[in-house]
Design an enzyme around this catalytic site. Structure first.
Site, PDB file in Angstrom:
ATOM      1  N   VAL A  14     -60.543 147.362 -24.834  1.00 25.07           N
ATOM      2  CA  VAL A  14     -59.631 147.110 -23.708  1.00 25.07           C
ATOM      3  C   VAL A  14     -58.982 148.414 -23.238  1.00 25.07           C
ATOM      4  CG1 VAL A  14     -57.599 145.816 -22.925  1.00 25.07           C
ATOM      5  CG2 VAL A  14     -59.238 144.743 -24.488  1.00 25.07           C
ATOM      6  N   LYS A 105     -51.192 138.826 -27.991  1.00 20.14           N
ATOM      7  CA  LYS A 105     -50.675 137.449 -28.001  1.00 20.14           C
ATOM      8  C   LYS A 105     -50.068 137.071 -29.343  1.00 20.14           C
ATOM      9  CE  LYS A 105     -55.204 137.472 -28.955  1.00 20.14           C
ATOM     10  NZ  LYS A 105     -56.321 138.223 -28.443  1.00 20.14           N
ATOM     11  N   GLU A 129     -49.496 139.871 -19.173  1.00 16.20           N
ATOM     12  CA  GLU A 129     -50.521 139.050 -18.501  1.00 16.20           C
ATOM     13  C   GLU A 129     -51.816 139.004 -19.308  1.00 16.20           C
ATOM     14  OE1 GLU A 129     -50.422 137.288 -15.201  1.00 16.20           O
ATOM     15  OE2 GLU A 129     -51.953 136.505 -16.533  1.00 16.20           O
ATOM     16  N   ILE A 136     -57.811 136.221 -16.365  1.00 12.19           N
ATOM     17  CA  ILE A 136     -57.289 135.149 -15.493  1.00 12.19           C
ATOM     18  C   ILE A 136     -55.784 135.365 -15.328  1.00 12.19           C
ATOM     19  CG2 ILE A 136     -57.022 132.669 -15.181  1.00 12.19           C
ATOM     20  CD1 ILE A 136     -59.293 132.251 -17.208  1.00 12.19           C
ATOM     21  N   GLY A 187     -71.483 139.730 -30.793  1.00 16.07           N
ATOM     22  CA  GLY A 187     -70.233 140.488 -30.646  1.00 16.07           C
ATOM     23  C   GLY A 187     -69.091 139.677 -30.061  1.00 16.07           C
ATOM     24  N   GLU A 190     -65.174 138.045 -34.094  1.00 16.02           N
ATOM     25  CA  GLU A 190     -64.820 139.178 -34.961  1.00 16.02           C
ATOM     26  C   GLU A 190     -65.572 139.020 -36.291  1.00 16.02           C
ATOM     27  OE1 GLU A 190     -62.480 141.353 -33.892  1.00 16.02           O
ATOM     28  OE2 GLU A 190     -62.100 140.213 -32.075  1.00 16.02           O
ATOM     29  N   ASP A 201     -55.661 131.699 -32.661  1.00 16.41           N
ATOM     30  CA  ASP A 201     -55.630 132.518 -31.445  1.00 16.41           C
ATOM     31  C   ASP A 201     -55.293 131.645 -30.225  1.00 16.41           C
ATOM     32  OD1 ASP A 201     -56.511 135.079 -29.897  1.00 16.41           O
ATOM     33  OD2 ASP A 201     -57.749 133.508 -29.024  1.00 16.41           O
ATOM     34  N   LYS A 205     -51.814 131.722 -27.660  1.00 17.90           N
ATOM     35  CA  LYS A 205     -51.844 131.757 -26.187  1.00 17.90           C
ATOM     36  C   LYS A 205     -51.180 130.514 -25.601  1.00 17.90           C
ATOM     37  CE  LYS A 205     -56.168 134.386 -26.401  1.00 17.90           C
ATOM     38  NZ  LYS A 205     -57.626 134.256 -26.457  1.00 17.90           N
TER      39      LYS A 205
HETATM   40  N1  HSE Z   1     -60.799 136.384 -29.622  1.00 19.34           N
HETATM   41  C1  HSE Z   1     -60.464 135.989 -28.293  1.00 19.34           C
HETATM   42  C2  HSE Z   1     -61.467 134.980 -27.778  1.00 19.34           C
HETATM   43  C3  HSE Z   1     -60.468 137.125 -27.309  1.00 19.34           C
HETATM   44  O1  HSE Z   1     -62.487 134.722 -28.393  1.00 19.34           O
HETATM   45  O2  HSE Z   1     -61.213 134.428 -26.710  1.00 19.34           O
HETATM   46  C4  HSE Z   1     -59.168 137.751 -27.032  1.00 19.34           C
HETATM   47  O3  HSE Z   1     -58.096 136.912 -26.982  1.00 19.34           O
END
Ligand code: HSE
Length: 436
Positions: A14, A105, A129, A136, A187, A190, A201, A205
């Site tokens: 990023v 996040k 953001e 998005i 890829g 992770e 995750d 969010k």
């Molecule tokens: N690991 C997250 C996903 C990407 O697979 O959407 C970044 O938030």
């Protein structure tokens, strides 16, 4: 006019995307901001590699604190990730009076209260953001575009890795384990994909979106989280036979009793747009009183899509730098004194529909006994599917879709079903969302 000077912490995917997009679109961005924006310092532990990736005029350092200590730096972009050093550096940057942009996040969901209060205390701007759904612009949409509305609910596919895995499981009939290996080979996932596949995750969010949607303190600690790691490909196939796809949804809904905040696999009708969001793509549905339902779709990860969101925050800052603190958009969209600590409901209090799969003995009266339990708990059946028993087997699969029921009542009904001698294995339960 004097350029806005940026210090970038972390030159990974990023970071590199942010550097490249800012350089490539410099002239267009300046036409929008009225001021040049330049990344003049980069901190990365691999100094040699970083130096090979930036223009000669950009100073590369190994120690991020050199950036924070530089009085010429206006904005620090944190792209390190995680709660450790990233938290310390963000707090130190704010203490030094820098505006901060982050894609982190996890940091916001877990330490949001501390970070937001530090930003407010110092009167600096905080942009995030990029923390939700990558490219998005969902934060801006919720905080600004929909600001006239009372938001009723949000439901999003906000983890690309798990959406890719679910798509592979449905399209190719792969098991979860094989689909995960494929996601890793490409890829997407992770090396340690646990935050993705366990739903953490997505919960980070969804918590951020929930805080902004409802004007509540960051609610992550109260989220119900269930990932896709226990999902079986049979259920994806049975759901498809009934006209549904299974998606890992992050849902937050305002009810009279409190706010639902939950991440779990959900059946959604294949006729809905969100059910057709496939591969690593993200999408967020928002239902609000004035606008009705809106849908936001795009790439939720990757260098340049995420850079798009990072740079949008920097451009906002460039435009607002000379404005009074009170004239800026509040961090979470509501004035800080107006945040309301509305209770987050326990999953036991959530009302939703259900998919149940029962492994039952193929004998007379089984269907009657199962439906009898549901009737006793006043749970209404929406659809049923019974597979013919395989040759030589006396066990079959019974799939039941229910109308809405309270989770605690459904738990009691499932416990009663599992007591029946003809129900041979634990009942599989997946929630089903109508998204109406
Ligand atoms: N690991 C997250 C996903 C990407 O697979 O959407 C970044 O938030």
């Amino acid at each position: 006019m004097k350029p806005i000077q940026i210090g970038l912490l972390g030159l990974g995917t990023v970071g590199k995307g942010t550097y490249d997009v800012l350089l490539r679109n410099q002239a267009e961005i300046q036409r929008r901001t009225g001021r040049p924006i330049q990344i003049t310092m980069v901190a990365d532990l691999d100094v040699e590699r970083a130096r090979s990736m930036v223009e000669p005029g950009c100073q590369v350092v190994a120690d991020a604190r050199q950036i924070i200590a530089n009085p010429d730096i206006d904005v620090v972009i944190e792209l390190i990730g995680g709660y450790g050093i990233a938290r310390t550096l963000v707090l130190e940057a704010m203490a030094a009076g820098k505006h901060v942009v982050t894609a982190n996040k996890a940091l916001l969901a877990v330490h949001g209260a501390e970070i937001l209060s530090a930003a407010q205390h110092k009167g600096v701007m905080l942009g995030f953001e990029a923390a939700v759904a990558g490219g998005i612009p969902i934060i801006k949409s919720l905080r600004e575009g929909l600001t006239a509305n009372k938001i009723h609910w949000i439901a999003g596919i906000i983890n690309g890795t798990t959406n890719f895995i679910l798509t592979q499981m449905r399209e190719k009939g792969l098991s979860f384990e094989i689909a995960l290996k494929e996601a890793q080979a490409l890829g997407y996932a992770e090396a340690d994909p646990s935050f993705d596949i366990q739903g953490v995750d997505a919960a980070h969010k969804c918590s951020i979106m929930s805080a902004i949607s409802f004007g509540i303190p960051m609610p992550f600690a109260h989220a119900y989280i269930e990932g896709i790691d226990q999902l079986q490909s049979e259920d994806i196939a049975f759901a498809e036979q009934l006209g549904y796809r299974i998606k890992l949804l992050g849902i937050s809904k305002k009810t009279d009793q409190g706010i639902e905040l939950r991440v779990h696999p959900s059946l959604v009708s294949e006729k809905t747009l969100i059910a057709n969001v496939e591969g690593a793509m993200n999408a967020v549905m928002v239902n609000a009183d004035a606008v009705g339902t809106t849908l936001y779709y795009g790439k939720g990860a990757g260098g340049e899509p995420t850079a798009s969101a990072v740079i949008a925050d920097v451009v906002d800052m460039a435009r607002l730098m000379s404005s009074h603190v009170d004239a800026r958009v509040p961090y979470l969209g509501f004035q800080s004194a107006e945040m309301v600590d509305t209770p987050i409901l326990s999953i036991n209090d959530v009302v939703t529909c259900y998919y149940l799969r029962l492994g039952v003995a193929d004998q007379a009266g089984v269907l009657a006994s199962v439906t009898g339990v549901l009737a006793d708990h006043e749970i209404s059946i929406d659809a049923m599917l019974q597979q013919p028993a395989a040759v030589g087997q006396d066990r079959t699969e019974l799939i039941v879709l229910t109308h809405s029921a309270k989770e605690s009542v459904m738990n009691q009904a499932i416990a009663k079903m599992e007591e029946l001698p003809t129900v041979l294995v634990p009942v599989i339960r997946i929630r089903k969302e109508d998204l109406n």
